[in-house]
Design a protein around this motif. Structure first.
Motif, mmCIF file in Angstrom:
data_model
loop_
_atom_site.group_PDB
_atom_site.id
_atom_site.type_symbol
_atom_site.label_atom_id
_atom_site.label_comp_id
_atom_site.label_asym_id
_atom_site.label_seq_id
_atom_site.Cartn_x
_atom_site.Cartn_y
_atom_site.Cartn_z
ATOM 1 N N ASN A 117 18.940 -14.245 -65.843
ATOM 2 C CA ASN A 117 18.102 -14.330 -64.641
ATOM 3 C C ASN A 117 16.689 -13.814 -64.889
ATOM 4 O O ASN A 117 15.847 -13.894 -63.998
ATOM 5 N N LEU A 142 24.126 -6.762 -67.504
ATOM 6 C CA LEU A 142 23.879 -6.768 -66.069
ATOM 7 C C LEU A 142 22.932 -5.640 -65.682
ATOM 8 O O LEU A 142 23.011 -4.549 -66.234
ATOM 9 N N GLU A 170 27.756 -10.276 -71.502
ATOM 10 C CA GLU A 170 26.607 -10.316 -70.611
ATOM 11 C C GLU A 170 26.021 -8.917 -70.388
ATOM 12 O O GLU A 170 26.732 -7.922 -70.462
ATOM 13 N N CYS A 224 21.883 -10.823 -64.004
ATOM 14 C CA CYS A 224 22.298 -10.903 -65.408
ATOM 15 C C CYS A 224 21.054 -11.163 -66.245
ATOM 16 O O CYS A 224 19.987 -11.508 -65.721
ATOM 17 N N ASN A 281 25.116 -8.946 -54.527
ATOM 18 C CA ASN A 281 25.613 -9.386 -55.827
ATOM 19 C C ASN A 281 25.634 -10.903 -55.750
ATOM 20 O O ASN A 281 26.611 -11.503 -55.312
ATOM 21 N N ASP A 309 30.815 -6.663 -62.474
ATOM 22 C CA ASP A 309 29.614 -6.566 -61.643
ATOM 23 C C ASP A 309 29.890 -5.782 -60.362
ATOM 24 O O ASP A 309 29.063 -4.967 -59.932
ATOM 25 N N TYR A 369 24.929 -15.558 -59.721
ATOM 26 C CA TYR A 369 23.855 -15.465 -60.718
ATOM 27 C C TYR A 369 24.097 -16.301 -61.973
ATOM 28 O O TYR A 369 23.288 -16.283 -62.897
ATOM 29 N N LYS A 425 26.057 -3.384 -70.464
ATOM 30 C CA LYS A 425 26.670 -4.559 -71.068
ATOM 31 C C LYS A 425 28.050 -4.759 -70.465
ATOM 32 O O LYS A 425 28.837 -3.818 -70.346
#
Length: 219
Positions: free
Chosen positions: A182, A211, A209, A179, A121, A21, A124, A205
């Motif tokens: 969320n 993002l 996950e 993410c 950031n 991230d 999350y 990806k």
């Protein structure tokens, strides 16, 4: 490709270590370099990253994107507040004076409607609740605050979004990472209904996950 800041002398048992991230945020600002340079060509912008962690993102922007901005880095974790200064000074020894690091809850101690570029950031990861703030600097639970965002992982993020009109300057822009859990598409629609222009800058990806980094500006 722009250079990635080097981090040194950081205790990653207490400070969030740069991960996918973090590096996606670097990719985001590499893509946004021209946009931001044009948007603030006649202004020295005030730049604030909430939850700076190691300081890699703030340092990257100072090093590569906006050399002459005014930076206020914030984190509720005192260990992170120290770390961002270490990272800035190591990578930008002649411009470290442009960055102030302050321990606070989100942007609570910054004058309203003054931030030109906001970066977040957030914690999350969905969890049953947002962790309590530790009492001592040595507590290893500081990392939980960087990761766990309560219901849908959005409790802390909504605190920012619900106050964003009072955080940003009149021509301010916010970059917030989400993410998939969320539900960023739903978030974007809600914010558009509130009068914001919302664009997806990054959608990638990361392991299991997905993002996204969304850009928010007033219409």
């Amino acid at each position: 490709m722009l250079s990635t800041p080097i981090t040194k002398n950081i205790d990653y048992g207490k400070v969030y270590e740069p991960s996918e991230d973090s590096f996606y945020l670097l990719d985001c600002f590499e893509e946004e370099k021209g946009y931001l340079e044009t948007k603030f060509k006649n202004k020295v912008p005030l730049i604030t990253e909430i939850g700076t962690g190691s300081g890699i993102v703030t340092t990257f922007i100072l090093q590569n994107i906006i050399h002459d901005g005014i930076y206020i880095a914030t984190d509720i974790n005192p260990n992170a507040c120290k770390s961002v200064l270490e990272t800035v000074r190591y990578n930008c020894p002649t411009r470290g004076h442009l960055v102030d690091s302050s321990q606070m809850d989100l942007t609570s101690s910054i004058r309203p409607n003054t931030i030109d570029i906001l970066i977040f950031n957030p914690p999350y990861v969905p969890a049953s609740e947002v962790p309590e703030v530790p009492v001592t600097d040595e507590d290893t639970r500081w990392l939980d605050l960087a990761l766990l965002g309560g219901e849908d992982g959005m409790v802390i993020t909504w605190k920012v979004l619900n106050n964003i009109e009072h955080i940003l300057s009149s021509d301010g822009v916010a970059y917030i990472l989400f993410c998939a859990r969320n539900k960023p598409d739903i978030v974007a629609d809600i914010m558009r209904d509130r009068g914001w222009k919302v664009d997806v800058v990054i959608n990638k990806k990361a392991g299991w996950e997905v993002l996204s980094i969304l850009r928010f500006v007033r219409l």
